[in-house]
Design an enzyme around this catalytic site. Structure first.
Site, PDB file in Angstrom:
ATOM      1  N   VAL A  11      98.681   7.069  20.414  1.00 48.17           N
ATOM      2  CA  VAL A  11      99.371   7.238  19.135  1.00 48.17           C
ATOM      3  C   VAL A  11     100.606   8.109  19.291  1.00 48.17           C
ATOM      4  O   VAL A  11     101.687   7.784  18.792  1.00 48.17           O
ATOM      5  CB  VAL A  11      98.420   7.832  18.079  1.00 48.17           C
ATOM      6  CG1 VAL A  11      99.178   8.169  16.793  1.00 48.17           C
ATOM      7  CG2 VAL A  11      97.287   6.871  17.780  1.00 48.17           C
ATOM      8  N   GLY A 267      82.912 -13.362  18.302  1.00 49.76           N
ATOM      9  CA  GLY A 267      83.091 -13.027  19.710  1.00 49.76           C
ATOM     10  C   GLY A 267      81.946 -12.182  20.217  1.00 49.76           C
ATOM     11  O   GLY A 267      80.835 -12.220  19.696  1.00 49.76           O
ATOM     12  N   CYS A 274      89.409   2.969  18.242  1.00 46.91           N
ATOM     13  CA  CYS A 274      89.407   3.207  16.796  1.00 46.91           C
ATOM     14  C   CYS A 274      88.129   2.770  16.097  1.00 46.91           C
ATOM     15  O   CYS A 274      87.413   3.597  15.525  1.00 46.91           O
ATOM     16  CB  CYS A 274      90.610   2.502  16.156  1.00 46.91           C
ATOM     17  SG  CYS A 274      92.202   3.176  16.654  1.00 46.91           S
TER      18      CYS A 274
END
Length: 467
Positions: A11, A267, A274
């Site tokens: 980030v 999936g 996160c």
């Protein structure tokens, strides 16, 4: 504007580089000298498309600096972004030690008004804790009544998708800013408005709210997206049992504008930095408030189990004992266009295959080096298993003599391989596809025994099965 970024992780580095790209003077601080050395020598410690080029341009222009000098970093920016890690603690809550240490350093060295921006994903109430820590440090310096005590802590959560973070930052769909409604907050609002003005020229994307609501917004957003993924994985597992095709279902429900298509792909589970930790942290926040988030508890359970769905399909086909069998694995990172291995489904899949005696040859376009480091730690107490894990330089290298190909990450280069070549070098033309990259009927016609998730299994002969 003069901006300080505390933390050069995912980030912080994207935020600092992009703010420098639009003309700001950015000072990036990290306490890890290894990272700073890499950056000052022209490298980038993470893989993110476009980031290396932006850093090179802004360094040449003198608009971005990388340093371990804490005092200089505090002196540099009127706006101080805290973008350090908030890893999950043992109880699942967000560990704020790095956030609070960054706040202490600001309090130790600041002179004059500072806007402190919580860019890290933090629980509700963190801004209040950051303010208290800064004021405590200022009090130690005897600055209680000095103008240097004026500080405003802002919540400005990030909404960056790994693999598309640069574009997400430079072309945001929204900018969430939480600011207190007081004198210091009004000053902070003006600085943040000026900082983000270049992103609001076409239309105002900024959403102002109170600090606690901004902190909550980030967690709520990630929790919603994680819920959609786990919901579709639950539906896919049921589709396997009742003979439905989850891809047809996805198109059927996604065409409803109230639902949409985003994050509706079945999936082998979500991973990354996160979703797993933010879902855990929100569950923990609720528990501390005397409330249970039953939906999110189920989301977490579903995702944990989904990471084993490929191995279950493999063992149903080949048995629990996989000794002597070699498996090709395509994809190691938790998603394409990143080298992030945090909570990656590949870690569970490969660990389970090795534990059952298999040999694994794995390939990822960018994450192999990081995967080597991660698996060395994951399997440090299982040296015999680690010895049966090899990393290939190309996807083709994994295939020769393999009992099956296992697809874990949906990199673009895996979508249109040379199936004729694959069939000729695999020991058995068998694919376990954790990302549903191919059409079952087409794979049967090509002569492959194809096992997708939530879609009809079709054997190479064209015969269908309930497996």
């Amino acid at each position: 504007m003069k901006i300080t970024i505390i933390g050069t992780g995912y980030v912080g580095l994207v935020t600092g580089a992009c703010l420098a790209e639009i003309g700001n003077d950015v000072f990036c601080l990290d306490v890890d000298p290894r990272k700073i050395d890499i950056l000052n020598n022209g490298g980038v410690p993470i893989h993110e498309p476009g980031l290396k080029e932006i850093i090179a341009r802004t360094r040449s222009a003198g608009r971005i600096t990388f340093s371990t000098d804490v005092e200089a970093s505090v002196a540099h920016g009127d706006v101080q972004f805290i973008a350090v890690g908030t890893p999950p603690d043992e109880d699942g809550s967000a560990d704020l030690q790095y956030v609070l240490e960054a706040a202490r350093n600001i309090g130790r060295y600041m002179n004059g008004f500072k806007v402190i921006v919580d860019k890290s994903t933090v629980p509700v109430g963190t801004a209040q804790r950051v303010t208290a820590v800064v004021e405590e440090e200022l009090a130690k310096r005897g600055l209680e009544s000095d103008s240097a005590r004026r500080v405003s802590v802002v919540s400005n959560p990030e909404f960056l998708k790994e693999g598309a973070a640069v574009d997400d930052f430079l072309r945001p769909d929204r900018i969430v800013i939480g600011i207190d409604d007081d004198e210091a907050g009004n000053l902070a609002r003006e600085k943040m408005k000026r900082l983000y003005a270049p992103f609001n020229r076409n239309h105002d994307r900024t959403l102002y709210m109170d600090v606690r609501s901004a902190e909550f917004t980030k967690y709520a957003a990630n929790a919603m997206l994680a819920t959609r993924i786990s919901f579709m994985n639950e539906m896919a597992n049921l589709a396997d049992r009742v003979g439905a095709d989850i891809e047809s279902v996805r198109r059927g429900i996604g065409s409803d504008p109230r639902i949409g298509y985003h994050f509706l792909y079945a999936g082998c589970g979500y991973g990354g930095s996160c979703f797993p930790k933010d879902v855990q942290a929100l569950i923990r926040t609720a528990s501390e408030s005397g409330h249970n988030l039953r939906i999110l508890e189920a989301v977490e359970d579903v995702n944990h189990e989904q990471k084993e769905v490929l191995v279950r399909k493999i063992t149903r086909t080949l048995g629990d004992d996989l000794s002597g069998l070699t498996f090709a694995v395509w994809g190691l990172a938790f998603k394409p266009n990143t080298d992030d291995m945090r909570e990656a489904p590949s870690r569970r899949v490969i660990a389970e295959l090795l534990a059952r005696g298999a040999q694994v040859r794995a390939y990822d376009p960018v994450a192999s080096d990081e995967a080597k480091r991660v698996f060395a730690l994951d399997l440090k107490d299982e040296p015999e298993q680690l010895a049966r894990l090899d990393f290939a330089h190309t996807q083709d290298e994994t295939l020769t003599g393999a009992e099956a190909l296992v697809i874990v990450t949906e990199w673009k280069e895996f979508k249109m391989p040379d199936f004729t070549h694959m069939k000729s070098v695999l020991k058995t033309p068998r694919i376990f596809d954790g990302r549903n990259l191919y059409e079952p009927e087409a794979m049967a016609e090509l002569g492959f025994d194809y096992h997708p998730i939530g879609r009809p299994y079709v054997a190479a002969t064209g015969a269908t099965s309930d497996v």
